[in-house]
Design a protein around this motif. Structure first.
Motif, mmCIF file in Angstrom:
data_model
loop_
_atom_site.group_PDB
_atom_site.id
_atom_site.type_symbol
_atom_site.label_atom_id
_atom_site.label_comp_id
_atom_site.label_asym_id
_atom_site.label_seq_id
_atom_site.Cartn_x
_atom_site.Cartn_y
_atom_site.Cartn_z
ATOM 1 N N GLY A 6 40.086 45.125 51.746
ATOM 2 C CA GLY A 6 40.371 44.469 50.471
ATOM 3 C C GLY A 6 39.171 43.687 50.006
ATOM 4 O O GLY A 6 38.116 44.248 49.733
ATOM 5 N N THR A 7 39.301 42.390 49.935
ATOM 6 C CA THR A 7 38.164 41.557 49.536
ATOM 7 C C THR A 7 37.604 40.798 50.743
ATOM 8 O O THR A 7 37.170 39.661 50.632
ATOM 9 C CB THR A 7 38.580 40.572 48.442
ATOM 10 N N MET A 8 37.649 41.468 51.879
ATOM 11 C CA MET A 8 37.053 40.884 53.087
ATOM 12 C C MET A 8 36.340 41.998 53.853
ATOM 13 O O MET A 8 36.657 43.171 53.692
ATOM 14 C CB MET A 8 38.140 40.296 53.996
ATOM 15 N N GLU A 45 35.878 48.421 54.627
ATOM 16 C CA GLU A 45 36.184 46.990 54.599
ATOM 17 C C GLU A 45 37.632 46.739 54.246
ATOM 18 O O GLU A 45 38.371 47.689 53.980
ATOM 19 C CB GLU A 45 35.213 46.213 53.716
ATOM 20 N N LYS A 72 28.548 43.072 43.864
ATOM 21 C CA LYS A 72 29.783 42.339 43.581
ATOM 22 C C LYS A 72 30.032 42.471 42.072
ATOM 23 O O LYS A 72 29.892 41.518 41.300
ATOM 24 C CB LYS A 72 29.651 40.888 44.041
ATOM 25 N N LEU A 104 30.304 45.652 50.764
ATOM 26 C CA LEU A 104 29.714 44.390 50.330
ATOM 27 C C LEU A 104 29.188 43.629 51.545
ATOM 28 O O LEU A 104 29.896 43.489 52.545
ATOM 29 C CB LEU A 104 30.739 43.529 49.594
ATOM 30 N N THR A 142 35.016 34.631 52.270
ATOM 31 C CA THR A 142 34.983 33.236 51.829
ATOM 32 C C THR A 142 36.382 32.659 51.617
ATOM 33 O O THR A 142 36.651 31.525 51.994
ATOM 34 C CB THR A 142 34.183 33.148 50.515
ATOM 35 N N ARG A 181 37.406 52.789 47.225
ATOM 36 C CA ARG A 181 36.796 51.614 46.596
ATOM 37 C C ARG A 181 35.390 51.912 46.131
ATOM 38 O O ARG A 181 34.961 51.509 45.049
ATOM 39 C CB ARG A 181 36.761 50.432 47.591
ATOM 40 N N ILE A 194 28.960 37.301 53.588
ATOM 41 C CA ILE A 194 28.256 36.162 54.198
ATOM 42 C C ILE A 194 29.059 35.634 55.395
ATOM 43 O O ILE A 194 28.495 35.234 56.409
ATOM 44 C CB ILE A 194 28.012 35.088 53.116
ATOM 45 N N THR A 195 30.388 35.689 55.271
ATOM 46 C CA THR A 195 31.218 35.245 56.391
ATOM 47 C C THR A 195 31.014 36.179 57.586
ATOM 48 O O THR A 195 30.817 35.726 58.715
ATOM 49 C CB THR A 195 32.705 35.215 55.986
ATOM 50 N N LYS A 196 31.058 37.482 57.321
ATOM 51 C CA LYS A 196 30.875 38.449 58.414
ATOM 52 C C LYS A 196 29.508 38.256 59.078
ATOM 53 O O LYS A 196 29.407 38.238 60.310
ATOM 54 C CB LYS A 196 30.980 39.882 57.893
HETATM 55 C C1 PLP Z 1 34.753 43.489 48.579
HETATM 56 C C2 PLP Z 1 34.449 42.275 49.397
HETATM 57 N N1 PLP Z 1 34.068 42.435 50.688
HETATM 58 C C3 PLP Z 1 33.766 41.384 51.468
HETATM 59 C C4 PLP Z 1 33.841 40.082 50.996
HETATM 60 C C5 PLP Z 1 33.486 38.945 51.901
HETATM 61 O O1 PLP Z 1 32.256 38.386 51.524
HETATM 62 P P1 PLP Z 1 31.928 36.850 51.780
HETATM 63 O O2 PLP Z 1 32.073 36.610 53.212
HETATM 64 O O3 PLP Z 1 30.518 36.694 51.315
HETATM 65 O O4 PLP Z 1 32.897 36.074 50.973
HETATM 66 C C6 PLP Z 1 34.256 39.874 49.670
HETATM 67 C C7 PLP Z 1 34.385 38.503 49.151
HETATM 68 O O5 PLP Z 1 33.504 37.956 48.620
HETATM 69 C C8 PLP Z 1 34.548 40.988 48.843
HETATM 70 O O6 PLP Z 1 34.922 40.800 47.574
#
Ligand code: PLP
Length: 357
Positions: A234-236, A232, A196, A257, A303, A186, A260-262
């Motif tokens: 995927g998208t979390m 990480e 992002k 990335l 998120t 990635r 904010i949730t983490k």
């Molecule tokens: C690649 C990636 N990692 C992590 C996250 C989690 O970030 P957040 O908790 O700010 O949504 C996201 C989603 O926004 C993301 O796209």
């Protein structure tokens, strides 16, 4: 930089489209609310901030974002409290992260106060689009892209910033199967993984498709050089619990990335007295823990889902089943806590919420 601090001008839609939306059947990201926030950067300054009816954009074929990818975005959610207030979780963090992404991509920054006041006014205007069903929310998508009409590689001199919103239902309600990715990458050190940036998502589609064909819902990305460290999911972001310690890959590398949730999960965990470690996490350590039964919990944080339990981890052709979801003390507790927090059911003890009464 000169900033136009004029009041936001508002052009209202003549007739709302809300009646055409089936709120009982909301696919993610397909429907959009009546209005959007729009602001353009040109001649070294931001122009008038506007809220206008949601509509198509007209773009020049040489628009530089399309050709060279100066395009970044954010994602956050608004929900409705029982008393009718609209609540947004930590939008200031999204405003800051957008500007960190902008810096890395040589783009103009969006003044934080305009991001936040634009969002507030947009939500006030489209408040009926925030469902009072606690399983639903209004997904908010701020984004910034280069608008120079020029086919030549250089940082654009013109940009467009928009905020659009989309009513959505629950996301990823099922526990997910993830695959540890050891071929594709990635983000590499020195690259743009921490931003992002739109291209990061484009490049992940192909490996995600291959994993989906094998039955995995998400990828657990590993470091580009050795593929031996977890980054990480995927998208979390990804969080593990081993021997009662909460462990997550540290953000010291510029490949992850900053979620904010983490960050919120870790702040809550520390407050609750858990032991938290942010450090490099070896794939081997997770696989060993899964094998010897010390891996108590694993979940994605983001998120879209808030907390997505991981039920199974695939690595080198072997699937490792994780403990039952019911047995997972930490992720269940923090999931309920954050979900209640976002709905205003518990006190805002961290001072995180934007409240629109
Ligand atoms: C690649 C990636 N990692 C992590 C996250 C989690 O970030 P957040 O908790 O700010 O949504 C996201 C989603 O926004 C993301 O796209």
């Amino acid at each position: 930089m000169e900033i136009n601090m004029n009041k936001i001008t508002i052009e209202k839609i003549k007739e709302s489209r809300i009646q055409t939306i089936d709120f009982n059947n909301l696919p993610f990201g397909k429907h959009f609310s009546d209005h959007m926030f729009e602001m353009d950067f040109a001649d070294g300054k931001w122009g008038e901030p506007k809220i206008v009816p949601f509509r198509n954009l007209s773009v020049h074929p040489a628009t530089s974002a399309i050709h060279y990818g100066q395009s970044i975005f954010e994602g956050l959610k608004a929900q409705k409290a029982e008393n009718g207030d609209i609540l947004v979780f930590r939008p200031d963090m999204n405003a800051k992260r957008l500007n960190e992404s902008a810096k890395r991509m040589s783009m103009v920054e969006v003044p934080e106060d305009i991001f936040l006041s634009g969002l507030r006014e947009l939500l006030e205007l489209d408040k009926d689009w925030v469902s009072s069903n606690p399983d639903q929310s209004l997904y908010i998508r701020p984004f910034l892209f280069a608008t120079d009409e020029y086919v030549g590689i250089r940082p654009s001199e013109r940009y467009k910033f928009l905020i659009i919103t989309s009513p959505v239902g629950a996301y990823y309600s099922e526990p997910v199967a993830v695959k540890i990715e050891t071929k594709y990458t990635r983000a590499a050190e020195g690259g743009v993984g921490q931003a992002k940036a739109a291209g990061n998502y484009a490049s992940s589609l192909y490996p995600a498709k291959l994993a989906a064909e094998e039955g995995y819902r998400q990828l657990l990305w590993t470091d580009a050089k050795t593929h031996t460290y977890i980054e990480e999911a995927g998208t979390m972001n990804v969080i593990f619990v081993i021997n009662d310690t909460i462990i997550t890959p540290s953000e010291d590398t510029d490949t992850i990335l900053k979620g904010i949730t983490k960050r919120s999960v870790l702040e809550i965990a520390k407050k609750w007295g858990y032991k938290v470690e942010e450090r490099p996490v070896l794939v081997a350590e997770i696989i060993d823990a899964a094998k010897n039964g010390t891996l108590q919990d694993a979940f994605g944080a983001g998120t879209a889902a808030t907390i997505a339990h991981i039920r199974l981890i695939g690595f080198e052709g072997v699937n490792y089943e994780l403990p039952t979801i019911e047995s997972r003390e930490f992720s269940n507790r923090v999931k309920n806590y954050i979900e209640d927090y976002k709905l205003g059911k518990i006190e805002d003890e961290f001072n995180w919420m934007m409240v629109i009464s």
